[in-house]
Design a protein around this motif. Structure first.
Motif, PDB file in Angstrom:
ATOM      1  N   THR A 271       0.469  64.054  25.417  1.00  0.00           N
ATOM      2  CA  THR A 271      -0.987  63.924  25.320  1.00  0.00           C
ATOM      3  C   THR A 271      -1.485  63.961  23.880  1.00  0.00           C
ATOM      4  O   THR A 271      -2.601  63.511  23.610  1.00  0.00           O
ATOM      5  N   LEU A 272      -0.684  64.479  22.976  1.00  0.00           N
ATOM      6  CA  LEU A 272      -1.087  64.524  21.567  1.00  0.00           C
ATOM      7  C   LEU A 272      -1.242  63.129  20.972  1.00  0.00           C
ATOM      8  O   LEU A 272      -2.006  62.937  20.032  1.00  0.00           O
TER       9      LEU A 272
ATOM     10  N   THR B 295      -3.219  57.428  21.598  1.00  0.00           N
ATOM     11  CA  THR B 295      -3.115  56.019  21.994  1.00  0.00           C
ATOM     12  C   THR B 295      -2.578  55.854  23.416  1.00  0.00           C
ATOM     13  O   THR B 295      -2.745  54.788  24.003  1.00  0.00           O
ATOM     14  N   THR B 296      -1.953  56.895  23.977  1.00  0.00           N
ATOM     15  CA  THR B 296      -1.402  56.791  25.329  1.00  0.00           C
ATOM     16  C   THR B 296      -2.485  56.814  26.395  1.00  0.00           C
ATOM     17  O   THR B 296      -2.300  56.274  27.476  1.00  0.00           O
ATOM     18  N   GLY B 297      -3.602  57.467  26.099  1.00  0.00           N
ATOM     19  CA  GLY B 297      -4.668  57.604  27.087  1.00  0.00           C
ATOM     20  C   GLY B 297      -4.352  58.592  28.190  1.00  0.00           C
ATOM     21  O   GLY B 297      -5.092  58.698  29.170  1.00  0.00           O
ATOM     22  N   LEU B 298      -3.249  59.330  28.055  1.00  0.00           N
ATOM     23  CA  LEU B 298      -2.828  60.250  29.110  1.00  0.00           C
ATOM     24  C   LEU B 298      -3.713  61.488  29.170  1.00  0.00           C
ATOM     25  O   LEU B 298      -4.042  62.083  28.147  1.00  0.00           O
ATOM     26  N   ARG B 299      -4.058  61.881  30.384  1.00  0.00           N
ATOM     27  CA  ARG B 299      -4.712  63.156  30.640  1.00  0.00           C
ATOM     28  C   ARG B 299      -3.621  64.170  30.962  1.00  0.00           C
ATOM     29  O   ARG B 299      -2.480  63.812  31.253  1.00  0.00           O
TER      30      ARG B 299
ATOM     31  N   ARG C 140       6.594  69.261  26.837  1.00  0.00           N
ATOM     32  CA  ARG C 140       6.792  67.815  26.739  1.00  0.00           C
ATOM     33  C   ARG C 140       5.520  67.065  27.126  1.00  0.00           C
ATOM     34  O   ARG C 140       5.151  66.071  26.502  1.00  0.00           O
ATOM     35  N   ALA C 141       4.841  67.541  28.156  1.00  0.00           N
ATOM     36  CA  ALA C 141       3.577  66.935  28.559  1.00  0.00           C
ATOM     37  C   ALA C 141       2.535  67.063  27.455  1.00  0.00           C
ATOM     38  O   ALA C 141       1.775  66.122  27.187  1.00  0.00           O
TER      39      ALA C 141
END
Length: 140
Positions: free
Chosen positions: A93-94, A97-101, A88-89
């Motif tokens: 990250t895919l 646009t989320t900017g999540l690391r 899910r993580a």
């Protein structure tokens, strides 16, 4: 339940600019607190970085680690991470646009699976994504 990100756990145990605000929130908090077991590794890494860069001494690091262990033993439920949580993580990250690391996506995936109602974080990107996924970020 309040999901607590490592960005909040560090200033609870190490003197930082946001320590007073975080400690005040913690002292007033009556909610159940939880975080992914991943926060243990992340917290230890933060202490190591602070020691290597001269921000804290070895003694301060040891004291912070003891405070963190007491927090985990008493007030913070550590949530286990399953293979599905990592997947899910990864999906989170895919979406560029989320900017999540990776680490923040792992926290967010764990919070979602735990059905956390709110998230304690000092990370703006994580807070924005929590809000987007209907987890209320707390203000400090």
């Amino acid at each position: 339940m309040v999901y607590v990100d490592t960005s909040v756990l560090v200033p609870l145990c190490v003197k930082e600019p946001k320590t007073a605000a975080v400690v005040s929130w913690y002292e007033d908090c009556n909610d159940e607190l939880a975080s992914a077991a991943w926060c243990v590794t992340e917290f230890a890494s933060a202490l190591g970085i602070k020691q290597r860069t001269g921000q804290i001494s070895e003694e301060q690091g040891a004291s912070a680690w003891q405070a963190f262990e007491r927090l985990c033993a008493g007030d913070l439920q550590l949530l286990s991470l399953e293979t599905a949580t990592f997947h899910r993580a990864a999906v989170l990250t895919l979406d560029a646009t989320t900017g999540l690391r990776a680490g923040d996506a792992l926290h967010l995936a764990c919070a979602l699976e735990a059905r956390a109602k709110s998230m304690a974080t000092l990370d703006d990107v994580l807070a924005r994504n929590a809000k987007r996924l209907r987890i209320k970020p707390l203000a400090f």
